[in-house]
Motif scaffolding. Structure first.
Motif, PDB file in Angstrom:
ATOM      1  N   LEU A  45      -1.512   8.872   3.259  1.00 21.25           N
ATOM      2  CA  LEU A  45      -0.478   8.913   4.299  1.00 21.25           C
ATOM      3  C   LEU A  45      -0.864   8.054   5.494  1.00 21.25           C
ATOM      4  O   LEU A  45      -0.020   7.371   6.080  1.00 21.25           O
ATOM      5  N   ARG A  46      -2.135   8.059   5.848  1.00 18.07           N
ATOM      6  CA  ARG A  46      -2.569   7.264   6.995  1.00 18.07           C
ATOM      7  C   ARG A  46      -2.556   5.774   6.684  1.00 18.07           C
ATOM      8  O   ARG A  46      -2.259   4.961   7.566  1.00 18.07           O
ATOM      9  N   LEU A  47      -2.847   5.397   5.449  1.00 19.65           N
ATOM     10  CA  LEU A  47      -2.730   3.990   5.071  1.00 19.65           C
ATOM     11  C   LEU A  47      -1.278   3.528   5.117  1.00 19.65           C
ATOM     12  O   LEU A  47      -0.976   2.427   5.589  1.00 19.65           O
ATOM     13  N   VAL A  48      -0.381   4.370   4.652  1.00 12.91           N
ATOM     14  CA  VAL A  48       1.045   4.041   4.732  1.00 12.91           C
ATOM     15  C   VAL A  48       1.486   3.993   6.191  1.00 12.91           C
ATOM     16  O   VAL A  48       2.300   3.150   6.580  1.00 12.91           O
ATOM     17  N   ALA A  49       0.921   4.863   7.031  1.00  9.96           N
ATOM     18  CA  ALA A  49       1.253   4.866   8.464  1.00  9.96           C
ATOM     19  C   ALA A  49       0.846   3.553   9.115  1.00  9.96           C
ATOM     20  O   ALA A  49       1.597   2.991   9.922  1.00  9.96           O
ATOM     21  N   VAL A  50      -0.325   3.042   8.770  1.00 13.47           N
ATOM     22  CA  VAL A  50      -0.778   1.768   9.338  1.00 13.47           C
ATOM     23  C   VAL A  50       0.150   0.638   8.899  1.00 13.47           C
ATOM     24  O   VAL A  50       0.525  -0.225   9.706  1.00 13.47           O
TER      25      VAL A  50
ATOM     26  N   HIS B 106       7.580  -0.543  -1.764  1.00 14.40           N
ATOM     27  CA  HIS B 106       8.153   0.742  -1.341  1.00 14.40           C
ATOM     28  C   HIS B 106       8.292   1.694  -2.528  1.00 14.40           C
ATOM     29  O   HIS B 106       8.012   2.897  -2.398  1.00 14.40           O
ATOM     30  N   LEU B 107       8.698   1.183  -3.665  1.00 11.75           N
ATOM     31  CA  LEU B 107       8.820   2.033  -4.847  1.00 11.75           C
ATOM     32  C   LEU B 107       7.456   2.534  -5.317  1.00 11.75           C
ATOM     33  O   LEU B 107       7.324   3.694  -5.728  1.00 11.75           O
ATOM     34  N   MET B 108       6.446   1.690  -5.227  1.00 15.57           N
ATOM     35  CA  MET B 108       5.092   2.119  -5.606  1.00 15.57           C
ATOM     36  C   MET B 108       4.577   3.211  -4.669  1.00 15.57           C
ATOM     37  O   MET B 108       3.975   4.188  -5.112  1.00 15.57           O
ATOM     38  N   VAL B 109       4.830   3.062  -3.380  1.00 12.55           N
ATOM     39  CA  VAL B 109       4.413   4.086  -2.419  1.00 12.55           C
ATOM     40  C   VAL B 109       5.130   5.402  -2.715  1.00 12.55           C
ATOM     41  O   VAL B 109       4.517   6.470  -2.681  1.00 12.55           O
ATOM     42  N   ALA B 110       6.413   5.329  -3.035  1.00 11.61           N
ATOM     43  CA  ALA B 110       7.158   6.548  -3.346  1.00 11.61           C
ATOM     44  C   ALA B 110       6.616   7.224  -4.601  1.00 11.61           C
ATOM     45  O   ALA B 110       6.475   8.455  -4.637  1.00 11.61           O
ATOM     46  N   VAL B 111       6.277   6.453  -5.614  1.00 12.66           N
ATOM     47  CA  VAL B 111       5.731   7.033  -6.853  1.00 12.66           C
ATOM     48  C   VAL B 111       4.381   7.688  -6.590  1.00 12.66           C
ATOM     49  O   VAL B 111       4.129   8.820  -7.027  1.00 12.66           O
TER      50      VAL B 111
ATOM     51  N   VAL C  16      10.092  11.707   5.692  1.00 17.22           N
ATOM     52  CA  VAL C  16      11.562  11.618   5.750  1.00 17.22           C
ATOM     53  C   VAL C  16      11.975  10.350   6.496  1.00 17.22           C
ATOM     54  O   VAL C  16      12.847   9.594   6.039  1.00 17.22           O
ATOM     55  N   ILE C  17      11.345  10.087   7.624  1.00 20.42           N
ATOM     56  CA  ILE C  17      11.657   8.880   8.382  1.00 20.42           C
ATOM     57  C   ILE C  17      11.230   7.640   7.596  1.00 20.42           C
ATOM     58  O   ILE C  17      11.917   6.619   7.604  1.00 20.42           O
ATOM     59  N   TRP C  18      10.104   7.744   6.868  1.00 22.08           N
ATOM     60  CA  TRP C  18       9.685   6.615   6.035  1.00 22.08           C
ATOM     61  C   TRP C  18      10.735   6.324   4.968  1.00 22.08           C
ATOM     62  O   TRP C  18      11.027   5.163   4.693  1.00 22.08           O
ATOM     63  N   VAL C  19      11.299   7.362   4.357  1.00 17.85           N
ATOM     64  CA  VAL C  19      12.333   7.158   3.334  1.00 17.85           C
ATOM     65  C   VAL C  19      13.537   6.447   3.944  1.00 17.85           C
ATOM     66  O   VAL C  19      14.123   5.549   3.316  1.00 17.85           O
ATOM     67  N   LEU C  20      13.910   6.796   5.169  1.00 16.80           N
ATOM     68  CA  LEU C  20      15.025   6.110   5.823  1.00 16.80           C
ATOM     69  C   LEU C  20      14.708   4.636   6.061  1.00 16.80           C
ATOM     70  O   LEU C  20      15.536   3.760   5.786  1.00 16.80           O
ATOM     71  N   ALA C  21      13.509   4.355   6.550  1.00 14.65           N
ATOM     72  CA  ALA C  21      13.131   2.965   6.821  1.00 14.65           C
ATOM     73  C   ALA C  21      12.982   2.171   5.526  1.00 14.65           C
ATOM     74  O   ALA C  21      13.500   1.049   5.408  1.00 14.65           O
ATOM     75  N   ALA C  22      12.291   2.734   4.546  1.00 14.36           N
ATOM     76  CA  ALA C  22      12.107   2.038   3.269  1.00 14.36           C
ATOM     77  C   ALA C  22      13.441   1.870   2.559  1.00 14.36           C
ATOM     78  O   ALA C  22      13.713   0.812   1.973  1.00 14.36           O
TER      79      ALA C  22
END
Length: 145
Positions: free
Chosen positions: A22-27, A115-120, A85-91
């Motif tokens: 999650l922190r890597l995705v946050a960066v 984005h699809l890889m992050v979601a999976v 949830v906010i990430w899903v909106l942005a992605a």
């Protein structure tokens, strides 16, 4: 006097790796947000992406994503429930931009794939954590002296 059982449960390896993910995705979300802000204020793209020079679809998309990505970054870094949830909106906004409207925004298959890889990976972590919690609940504990 110390208590025998800690009040805060110890984090499992899956939980620690999930927080690190999650922190890597946050960066990366923060980086995306900075890129959009740099474009809007004319710092990048030799000033060609300034807000006043953009078309209406780009104005709507870039300003929305310039706000959503840093907010998603904060939520993901703090590991709160609204972060993904906010990430899903942005992605989802970027997937719509580059996947469904490539004639306006141009094609960018790499962003869609990432984005699809992050979601999976996110859903794999959530499944692992759910199975771990379920297994932990089924364990019998005896509190005899």
């Amino acid at each position: 006097m110390e208590t025998e059982s800690p009040t805060i449960p110890k984090r499992t390896l899956a939980d620690i790796l999930f927080i690190l993910f999650l922190r890597l995705v946050a960066v990366s979300c923060f980086w995306f947000g900075l890129q959009y802000w740099a474009m809007l204020v004319g710092y990048s793209l030799v000033g060609a992406g300034r807000f006043d020079l953009l078309s209406l679809p780009w104005k709507v998309a870039s300003t929305s994503l310039a706000v959503l990505f840093p907010v998603a970054s904060l939520g993901l870094w703090l590991t709160v429930s609204w972060g993904p949830v906010i990430w899903v909106l942005a992605a989802g906004g970027q997937i719509l931009m580059y996947g469904l409207l490539p004639d306006i925004f141009g094609p960018n298959q790499l962003i869609i794939l990432l984005h699809l890889m992050v979601a999976v990976v996110y859903w794999i972590f959530r499944l692992l954590l759910w199975l771990e919690k379920r297994r932990h609940r089924r364990q019998v504990s005896v509190d005899l002296p």
